[in-house]
Design a protein around this motif. Structure first.
Motif, PDB file in Angstrom:
ATOM      1  N   ILE A 198      19.672 101.095  56.414  1.00 26.94           N
ATOM      2  CA  ILE A 198      20.942 100.893  57.950  1.00 26.94           C
ATOM      3  C   ILE A 198      22.128 100.000  58.014  1.00 26.94           C
ATOM      4  N   LEU A 199      21.616  99.258  56.756  1.00 30.26           N
ATOM      5  CA  LEU A 199      23.547  98.319  56.438  1.00 30.26           C
ATOM      6  C   LEU A 199      24.263  98.726  56.060  1.00 30.26           C
ATOM      7  N   ARG A 200      24.046 100.159  55.195  1.00 30.24           N
ATOM      8  CA  ARG A 200      25.097 101.039  54.867  1.00 30.24           C
ATOM      9  C   ARG A 200      25.586 101.904  56.467  1.00 30.24           C
ATOM     10  N   HIS A 201      24.799 102.777  56.673  1.00 36.82           N
ATOM     11  CA  HIS A 201      25.194 103.536  57.795  1.00 36.82           C
ATOM     12  C   HIS A 201      25.423 102.587  58.880  1.00 36.82           C
ATOM     13  N   LEU A 202      25.156 101.304  59.593  1.00 32.89           N
ATOM     14  CA  LEU A 202      25.984 100.476  60.288  1.00 32.89           C
ATOM     15  C   LEU A 202      27.674 100.061  59.853  1.00 32.89           C
ATOM     16  N   ASP A 203      27.560 100.362  58.634  1.00 33.11           N
ATOM     17  CA  ASP A 203      28.928  99.353  57.698  1.00 33.11           C
ATOM     18  C   ASP A 203      29.833 100.514  57.970  1.00 33.11           C
ATOM     19  N   GLN A 204      29.194 101.949  58.160  1.00 32.87           N
ATOM     20  CA  GLN A 204      30.228 103.781  58.217  1.00 32.87           C
ATOM     21  C   GLN A 204      30.484 103.617  60.101  1.00 32.87           C
ATOM     22  N   ALA A 205      29.148 103.028  60.286  1.00 39.08           N
ATOM     23  CA  ALA A 205      29.562 103.435  62.026  1.00 39.08           C
ATOM     24  C   ALA A 205      31.332 102.958  62.741  1.00 39.08           C
ATOM     25  N   PRO A 206      31.826 103.354  63.982  1.00 44.43           N
ATOM     26  CA  PRO A 206      32.629 102.982  64.736  1.00 44.43           C
ATOM     27  C   PRO A 206      32.884 101.639  64.944  1.00 44.43           C
ATOM     28  N   ALA A 207      33.877 101.204  64.976  1.00 43.63           N
ATOM     29  CA  ALA A 207      33.962  99.388  65.360  1.00 43.63           C
ATOM     30  C   ALA A 207      33.360  99.832  66.525  1.00 43.63           C
ATOM     31  N   GLY A 208      32.944  98.304  67.215  1.00 46.39           N
ATOM     32  CA  GLY A 208      33.463  97.942  68.615  1.00 46.39           C
ATOM     33  C   GLY A 208      31.519  98.864  69.066  1.00 46.39           C
ATOM     34  N   GLN A 209      30.748  99.480  68.685  1.00 51.71           N
ATOM     35  CA  GLN A 209      29.686 100.414  68.881  1.00 51.71           C
ATOM     36  C   GLN A 209      28.870  99.024  68.851  1.00 51.71           C
ATOM     37  N   GLN A 210      27.496  99.003  69.806  1.00 52.31           N
ATOM     38  CA  GLN A 210      26.459  98.393  68.888  1.00 52.31           C
ATOM     39  C   GLN A 210      25.074  99.945  69.176  1.00 52.31           C
ATOM     40  N   ILE A 211      23.996  99.711  69.176  1.00 55.53           N
ATOM     41  CA  ILE A 211      22.993 100.186  68.539  1.00 55.53           C
ATOM     42  C   ILE A 211      21.587  99.284  68.840  1.00 55.53           C
ATOM     43  N   ASP A 229      20.230  89.484  63.241  1.00 51.85           N
ATOM     44  CA  ASP A 229      21.793  88.757  63.568  1.00 51.85           C
ATOM     45  C   ASP A 229      22.876  89.748  63.154  1.00 51.85           C
ATOM     46  N   ASP A 230      23.259  90.473  63.343  1.00 53.87           N
ATOM     47  CA  ASP A 230      24.295  91.679  63.108  1.00 53.87           C
ATOM     48  C   ASP A 230      24.861  92.026  64.577  1.00 53.87           C
ATOM     49  N   PRO A 231      26.132  92.213  64.559  1.00 53.05           N
ATOM     50  CA  PRO A 231      26.740  91.406  66.068  1.00 53.05           C
ATOM     51  C   PRO A 231      27.100  93.086  66.557  1.00 53.05           C
ATOM     52  N   ARG A 232      26.688  94.487  65.438  1.00 53.28           N
ATOM     53  CA  ARG A 232      26.298  95.851  65.517  1.00 53.28           C
ATOM     54  C   ARG A 232      25.009  95.745  66.052  1.00 53.28           C
ATOM     55  N   LEU A 252       4.655  89.101  64.819  1.00 49.11           N
ATOM     56  CA  LEU A 252       5.610  89.362  65.058  1.00 49.11           C
ATOM     57  C   LEU A 252       6.482  87.817  64.761  1.00 49.11           C
ATOM     58  N   SER A 253       5.102  86.604  65.980  1.00 45.45           N
ATOM     59  CA  SER A 253       5.745  85.084  65.530  1.00 45.45           C
ATOM     60  C   SER A 253       6.235  84.996  64.159  1.00 45.45           C
ATOM     61  N   THR A 254       6.650  85.352  62.914  1.00 44.96           N
ATOM     62  CA  THR A 254       6.951  85.344  61.604  1.00 44.96           C
ATOM     63  C   THR A 254       8.487  86.005  61.954  1.00 44.96           C
ATOM     64  N   ASN A 255       8.924  86.601  63.063  1.00 43.29           N
ATOM     65  CA  ASN A 255      10.449  86.865  62.314  1.00 43.29           C
ATOM     66  C   ASN A 255      10.668  86.298  63.219  1.00 43.29           C
ATOM     67  N   ASP A 256      12.399  86.261  63.205  1.00 47.05           N
ATOM     68  CA  ASP A 256      12.790  85.097  64.131  1.00 47.05           C
ATOM     69  C   ASP A 256      14.064  86.446  65.219  1.00 47.05           C
ATOM     70  N   GLY A 257      13.423  86.297  66.219  1.00 48.68           N
ATOM     71  CA  GLY A 257      14.424  86.931  66.866  1.00 48.68           C
ATOM     72  C   GLY A 257      14.449  88.654  67.352  1.00 48.68           C
ATOM     73  N   VAL A 258      13.070  89.104  66.314  1.00 45.34           N
ATOM     74  CA  VAL A 258      12.079  90.510  67.017  1.00 45.34           C
ATOM     75  C   VAL A 258      11.138  90.189  67.930  1.00 45.34           C
ATOM     76  N   ILE A 259      11.591  91.001  69.100  1.00 48.61           N
ATOM     77  CA  ILE A 259      11.055  91.171  69.862  1.00 48.61           C
ATOM     78  C   ILE A 259      10.032  91.937  70.281  1.00 48.61           C
ATOM     79  N   ALA A 260       8.975  92.461  71.047  1.00 46.34           N
ATOM     80  CA  ALA A 260       7.337  93.350  71.065  1.00 46.34           C
ATOM     81  C   ALA A 260       8.180  94.439  71.960  1.00 46.34           C
ATOM     82  N   SER A 261       7.968  95.936  70.732  1.00 50.21           N
ATOM     83  CA  SER A 261       7.908  96.733  71.907  1.00 50.21           C
ATOM     84  C   SER A 261       6.734  97.619  71.672  1.00 50.21           C
TER      85      SER A 261
END
Length: 297
Positions: A198-211, A229-232, A252-261
């Motif tokens: 995932i980190l590799r593919h984020l690096d290859q994605a166009p700048a300014g986009q979020q997923i 923490d990744d701004p993308r 879930l409660s042990t993973n900071d910043g992750v929310i449920a779906s």
């Protein structure tokens, strides 16, 4: 163009995403857990009418509001349906304050290289145009990892990002969901490979986009913190993946910043035969528990 008010809610607000997107294959099981047996409907139309009634009951319940449920993922037929004469997505946003998403995948291919890629999505562009016209904010698509196979995981992430770019092109926010099967022996290894890909593919994605990303709760707590923490990445959300609600909330409660779906963990304990008072009380307690597990540290 993405709705900026919806985007701000998805990026910043405490809460979680309700997954109300059971499709044709998983609907009978969801209905059975809800207390509607298979002999209660004669065909697909009656089956989908029954699940729509269940979803409408959830959406109209007093606790199901944007105060704690910040988004909801819909099945295509639910998007095309109405609640009290109002298109479902508009009802969610205008009456409940909940951001609407749409499940767009068509199911899974057979396992190859330890993964199940998504089936071809014929007509995806037309569906995305329809979703945008119906005020849907984003989409969700699921594929499954069954082994820590580097080539297979790379293929799954590549497919997700390729279709994610297509979705972004329609002004919609893609939730990329490469689910790791929680029952596999090499789950932790698969998650390490997934994070790296995932980190590799984020690096290859166009700048300014979020997923957005929807991931299984990891074996190692906070493994996905670099993605949180990744701004993308607008948001990282977790699926319950077969865990009971209590186990899913605990992890879930042990993973900071992750929310449920959550899907099944959200509807656990709800029954067709409950009075509205019992139904609403059960759902409110569930929403409270998932909200607390999802709150930002």
């Amino acid at each position: 163009m993405m709705n900026s008010t919806m985007a701000k809610q998805m990026a910043e607000k405490d809460g979680f995403i309700a997954a109300l997107d059971q499709s044709g294959g998983s609907t009978p099981k969801a209905l059975k857990l809800y207390g509607v047996a298979e002999d209660a409907y004669a065909n697909d139309e009656e089956m989908f009418a029954a699940i729509h009634a269940m979803r409408a009951r959830i959406i109209k319940s007093p606790a199901f509001t944007g105060e704690k449920v910040i988004g909801a993922i819909l099945f295509e037929r639910t998007m095309d349906g109405e609640i009290d004469g109002v298109p479902t997505a508009d009802y969610l946003w205008n009456k409940r304050g909940i951001v609407p998403f749409l499940k767009v995948d068509k199911g899974l291919l057979d396992d190859q290289n330890g993964v199940q890629l998504m089936k071809p999505m014929d007509g995806l562009d037309a569906l995305l145009d329809r979703a945008a016209a119906k005020n849907i904010f984003g989409t969700k698509m699921r594929s499954v990892i069954n082994a820590a196979d580097k080539d297979g995981i790379e293929a799954i992430v590549a497919q997700q990002f390729e279709i994610g770019a297509q979705i972004l092109g329609h002004g919609l926010m893609p939730i990329i969901e490469p689910e790791v099967n929680i029952k596999i022996a090499d789950k932790a290894e698969a998650e390490e490979l997934l994070l790296a890909s995932i980190l590799r593919h984020l690096d290859q994605a166009p700048a300014g986009q979020q997923i957005m990303l929807k991931l299984s709760l990891p074996t190692v707590a906070n493994l996905y913190k670099p993605l949180v923490d990744d701004p993308r990445v607008m948001r990282v959300v977790a699926l319950s993946g077969g865990y009971s609600r209590d186990d899913a909330n605990r992890l879930l409660s042990t993973n900071d910043g992750v929310i449920a779906s959550f899907s099944r963990a959200l509807t656990e304990g709800l029954s067709h035969g409950q009075t509205d008072a019992d139904f609403d009380a059960t759902l409110a307690a569930t929403i409270d528990s998932i909200f607390e597990a999802s709150r930002k540290a």
